[in-house]
Design a protein around this motif. Structure first.
Motif, PDB file in Angstrom:
ATOM      1  N   LEU A   1      31.526   9.524  -2.281  1.00 55.72           N
ATOM      2  CA  LEU A   1      30.537   9.797  -3.331  1.00 55.72           C
ATOM      3  C   LEU A   1      29.934   8.506  -3.860  1.00 55.72           C
ATOM      4  O   LEU A   1      28.724   8.423  -4.113  1.00 55.72           O
ATOM      5  CB  LEU A   1      31.203  10.582  -4.468  1.00 55.72           C
ATOM      6  N   GLU A   2      30.762   7.476  -4.025  1.00 59.63           N
ATOM      7  CA  GLU A   2      30.258   6.181  -4.486  1.00 59.63           C
ATOM      8  C   GLU A   2      29.285   5.594  -3.465  1.00 59.63           C
ATOM      9  O   GLU A   2      28.231   5.048  -3.826  1.00 59.63           O
ATOM     10  CB  GLU A   2      31.419   5.210  -4.703  1.00 59.63           C
TER      11      GLU A   2
ATOM     12  N   LYS B   1      22.835   4.747  -0.087  1.00 59.75           N
ATOM     13  CA  LYS B   1      21.679   5.614   0.159  1.00 59.75           C
ATOM     14  C   LYS B   1      21.558   6.005   1.639  1.00 59.75           C
ATOM     15  O   LYS B   1      20.551   5.736   2.296  1.00 59.75           O
ATOM     16  CB  LYS B   1      20.384   4.924  -0.283  1.00 59.75           C
TER      17      LYS B   1
ATOM     18  N   GLU C   1      25.736   6.892  -3.478  1.00 61.72           N
ATOM     19  CA  GLU C   1      24.917   6.308  -4.540  1.00 61.72           C
ATOM     20  C   GLU C   1      24.522   4.873  -4.234  1.00 61.72           C
ATOM     21  O   GLU C   1      23.396   4.454  -4.527  1.00 61.72           O
ATOM     22  CB  GLU C   1      25.659   6.378  -5.872  1.00 61.72           C
ATOM     23  N   THR C   2      25.442   4.095  -3.660  1.00 62.41           N
ATOM     24  CA  THR C   2      25.177   2.669  -3.452  1.00 62.41           C
ATOM     25  C   THR C   2      24.478   2.375  -2.128  1.00 62.41           C
ATOM     26  O   THR C   2      23.620   1.497  -2.052  1.00 62.41           O
ATOM     27  CB  THR C   2      26.483   1.860  -3.519  1.00 62.41           C
TER      28      THR C   2
ATOM     29  N   THR D   1      20.468  14.383  -0.129  1.00 60.24           N
ATOM     30  CA  THR D   1      20.761  13.850   1.204  1.00 60.24           C
ATOM     31  C   THR D   1      21.313  14.951   2.109  1.00 60.24           C
ATOM     32  O   THR D   1      22.244  15.661   1.712  1.00 60.24           O
ATOM     33  CB  THR D   1      21.800  12.718   1.105  1.00 60.24           C
TER      34      THR D   1
ATOM     35  N   ILE E   1      27.920  16.109  -4.592  1.00 56.25           N
ATOM     36  CA  ILE E   1      26.754  15.469  -3.963  1.00 56.25           C
ATOM     37  C   ILE E   1      25.481  16.140  -4.456  1.00 56.25           C
ATOM     38  O   ILE E   1      24.498  15.486  -4.813  1.00 56.25           O
ATOM     39  CB  ILE E   1      26.843  15.553  -2.426  1.00 56.25           C
TER      40      ILE E   1
ATOM     41  N   PHE F   1      23.472  15.204  -7.695  1.00 58.55           N
ATOM     42  CA  PHE F   1      22.626  14.013  -7.851  1.00 58.55           C
ATOM     43  C   PHE F   1      21.836  13.634  -6.607  1.00 58.55           C
ATOM     44  O   PHE F   1      21.010  12.722  -6.652  1.00 58.55           O
ATOM     45  CB  PHE F   1      23.476  12.804  -8.279  1.00 58.55           C
ATOM     46  N   SER F   2      22.045  14.316  -5.496  1.00 58.50           N
ATOM     47  CA  SER F   2      21.397  13.888  -4.257  1.00 58.50           C
ATOM     48  C   SER F   2      21.006  15.077  -3.391  1.00 58.50           C
ATOM     49  O   SER F   2      21.714  16.089  -3.341  1.00 58.50           O
ATOM     50  CB  SER F   2      22.341  12.973  -3.455  1.00 58.50           C
TER      51      SER F   2
END
Length: 228
Positions: A41-42, A48, A45-46, A76, A70, A73-74
């Motif tokens: 998960l980190e 992408k 975010e970092t 993806t 996920i 916030f995303s």
């Protein structure tokens, strides 16, 4: 096309199989790894990543929980890669926002083909977003929908489905045509799951939809008629 893929998987052998598949079939692809769900998960975010490959049986948190978080916030794309083959597991993953589902043991070239199919869908679709049906219109992208003045965020898949249905306002779009336009293959279960998500976002009463209608045994229809 350069892509960055994140695999969230704690089995070293599976990671090596995936790495070899990409090395042989897509050498420009960059694979990054996370062996725990929280770390994955980190990294989303970092780092992408363009696509996430996600195992369900992770050592810290369940892969379904990772998928749920996920989607907070995303958008993806996520391919679930797991030993679980029951229909209930597949439906659960798709309901939580997975874009694809592949059962272990898997064929390397099939995984590669599915990632390539997703990469094609990542390209902005060549559509005319100046389309309006009743209170609905698209904004600057396929993922931005307006219901009157309210902004509704859609996933890329949801936006494409709704776009094709709105283009055919009042006419049934068959499951075969809809699946081909959005996924390029026969994936009818994914249509049903995404229609349910769309109804939850755009209908006043998702249990009694008036815009996204099912045409029994055929497909779906967007229905809006101007008052005479």
């Amino acid at each position: 096309m350069y892509m960055k893929i994140l695999i969230i998987e704690d089995d070293a052998q599976t990671i090596e199989i995936v790495r070899l598949a990409f090395k042989l079939g897509w050498p420009d692809l960059h694979l990054i790894e996370a062996d725990f769900g929280e770390y994955g998960l980190e990294m989303i975010e970092t780092e992408k990543p363009d696509v996430v490959i996600l195992d369900i049986g992770l050592p810290d948190i369940n892969g379904y929980e990772v998928l749920r978080r996920i989607r907070l916030f995303s958008e993806t794309p996520v391919i679930v890669l797991t030993v679980r083959s029951d229909e209930v597991d597949i439906v659960k993953a798709l309901s939580l926002g997975a874009d694809d589902y592949l059962v272990k043991p898997f064929r390397q070239m099939e995984l590669l083909a599915r990632v390539k199919a997703i990469s094609r869908r990542l390209r902005p679709p060549e559509v005319n977003l100046e389309i309006e049906c009743g209170p609905f219109r698209f904004g600057r992208s396929i993922t931005q929908l307006y219901k009157k003045e309210e902004i509704i965020r859609l996933t890329n898949i949801e936006g494409q489905i709704l776009y094709h249905l709105m283009r055919s306002n009042g006419r049934c779009v068959s499951n075969e045509i809809l699946a081909q336009k959005v996924w390029g293959e026969k994936v009818y279960e994914r249509i049903r799951v995404n229609i349910r998500h769309l109804r939850e976002k755009i209908e006043d009463d998702p249990s009694h939809p008036k815009y996204l209608l099912n045409v029994a045994g055929k497909g779906y229809m967007f229905s809006y008629q101007d008052s005479p």
